[in-house]
Design an enzyme around this catalytic site. Structure first.
Site, PDB file in Angstrom:
ATOM      1  N   SER A 157      23.405  24.877  54.455  1.00  0.00           N
ATOM      2  CA  SER A 157      22.537  24.849  55.633  1.00  0.00           C
ATOM      3  C   SER A 157      21.684  23.579  55.679  1.00  0.00           C
ATOM      4  O   SER A 157      21.366  22.979  54.646  1.00  0.00           O
ATOM      5  CB  SER A 157      21.605  26.057  55.636  1.00  0.00           C
TER       6      SER A 157
HETATM    7  N1  SAH Z   1      22.921  29.624  50.860  1.00  0.00           N
HETATM    8  C1  SAH Z   1      24.062  28.728  50.969  1.00  0.00           C
HETATM    9  C2  SAH Z   1      24.516  28.604  52.400  1.00  0.00           C
HETATM   10  C3  SAH Z   1      25.959  28.877  52.467  1.00  0.00           C
HETATM   11  S1  SAH Z   1      26.663  29.153  54.054  1.00  0.00           S
HETATM   12  C4  SAH Z   1      23.756  27.370  50.350  1.00  0.00           C
HETATM   13  O1  SAH Z   1      22.589  27.124  49.990  1.00  0.00           O
HETATM   14  O2  SAH Z   1      24.672  26.578  50.176  1.00  0.00           O
HETATM   15  C5  SAH Z   1      26.909  30.908  54.027  1.00  0.00           C
HETATM   16  C6  SAH Z   1      27.674  31.473  52.842  1.00  0.00           C
HETATM   17  O3  SAH Z   1      27.801  32.883  53.071  1.00  0.00           O
HETATM   18  C7  SAH Z   1      29.092  30.944  52.662  1.00  0.00           C
HETATM   19  O4  SAH Z   1      29.215  30.478  51.353  1.00  0.00           O
HETATM   20  C8  SAH Z   1      29.973  32.161  52.898  1.00  0.00           C
HETATM   21  O5  SAH Z   1      31.161  32.174  52.117  1.00  0.00           O
HETATM   22  C9  SAH Z   1      29.034  33.301  52.529  1.00  0.00           C
HETATM   23  N2  SAH Z   1      29.361  34.611  53.088  1.00  0.00           N
HETATM   24  C10 SAH Z   1      29.874  34.895  54.307  1.00  0.00           C
HETATM   25  N3  SAH Z   1      30.044  36.228  54.451  1.00  0.00           N
HETATM   26  C11 SAH Z   1      29.625  36.804  53.282  1.00  0.00           C
HETATM   27  C12 SAH Z   1      29.557  38.139  52.804  1.00  0.00           C
HETATM   28  N4  SAH Z   1      29.944  39.189  53.522  1.00  0.00           N
HETATM   29  N5  SAH Z   1      29.065  38.350  51.555  1.00  0.00           N
HETATM   30  C13 SAH Z   1      28.648  37.315  50.790  1.00  0.00           C
HETATM   31  N6  SAH Z   1      28.698  36.021  51.186  1.00  0.00           N
HETATM   32  C14 SAH Z   1      29.178  35.766  52.414  1.00  0.00           C
END
Ligand code: SAH
Length: 216
Positions: free
Chosen positions: A64
């Site tokens: 993000s």
């Molecule tokens: N907090 C992260 C942002 C990642 S973007 C950072 O600091 O890099 C959102 C993330 O949510 C992705 O890695 C995606 O694979 C994950 N995601 C999507 N659906 C999900 C679910 N049902 N359970 C766990 N993770 C999920």
């Protein structure tokens, strides 16, 4: 794999800019100034680490925008020793920011590649979440509930019931809700008692979608 004065300088500039954008919690800004964001992304994209934009990571996901990380963190304001559940470990950057604030972090990622990478990287950088799960964030982590706060870093189509139930009474969750980008809203859920929770809308959001079931 090291931090450097060059990147420390860029980070301090970014923090200064975040301050002008409404991020005023000094502890949150302090945490952001300590986490080497450039180490959480591909080295080819390092130059984009300290500008306010999202950066692609593996498995078609994104780290993000630092403003979004700062805002979500400021909104839940995790305090020392509080139990925080993060949905969507991704690169591990947000996890590191939460750990810098001294909270006990439990985090879930559904993509195996990201789960493995973030686990390795956090350890290398001496960040120790209480528990890193390869699983489905819609289900939360009932074995470790209740949590003081929950932070969801992908857009959910609805507010998952399991997550709401894993909040402590008096706890709060911050979650982007909505199917398509332009319909997403950042919401804050306050669990008032067993039955009741208050939902507050905090404006537009733009996150990758939260998807069901884990994926190897
Ligand atoms: N907090 C992260 C942002 C990642 S973007 C950072 O600091 O890099 C959102 C993330 O949510 C992705 O890695 C995606 O694979 C994950 N995601 C999507 N659906 C999900 C679910 N049902 N359970 C766990 N993770 C999920």
């Amino acid at each position: 794999m090291l931090d450097s004065f060059k990147y420390l300088g860029k980070r301090m500039q970014m923090v200064k800019f975040l301050r002008t954008q409404g991020i005023h919690n000094e502890k949150v800004l302090g945490a952001i100034s300590r986490v080497p964001r450039h180490l959480f992304i591909d080295s080819a994209l390092e130059n984009h680490a300290y500008v306010l934009k999202a950066v692609p990571i593996a498995a078609e996901q994104t780290l993000s925008n630092p403003y979004t990380v700062a805002l979500q963190t400021q909104l839940i304001y995790p305090k020392e020793e509080e139990k925080i559940l993060e949905i969507g470990t991704g690169s591990g950057y947000q996890t590191a920011v939460l750990l810098e604030l001294g909270s006990k972090v439990y985090t879930i990622e559904r993509q195996k590649e990201l789960f493995d990478r973030s686990k390795q990287l956090l350890k290398k950088l001496s960040y120790y979440p209480k528990y890193q799960s390869f699983g489905d964030g819609f289900k939360g982590l009932p074995a470790f509930a209740p949590f003081d706060k929950i932070i969801v870093t992908a857009a959910a189509p609805f507010i998952p019931r399991d997550l709401k139930e894993q909040l402590k009474i008096g706890g709060l969750m911050i979650i982007p809700v909505g199917k398509r980008d332009k319909e997403q809203q950042m919401k804050m859920i306050l669990r008032e008692d067993e039955e009741c929770s208050k939902v507050i809308s905090l404006g537009k959001a733009n996150f990758v979608p939260m998807l069901e079931k884990r994926q190897s």
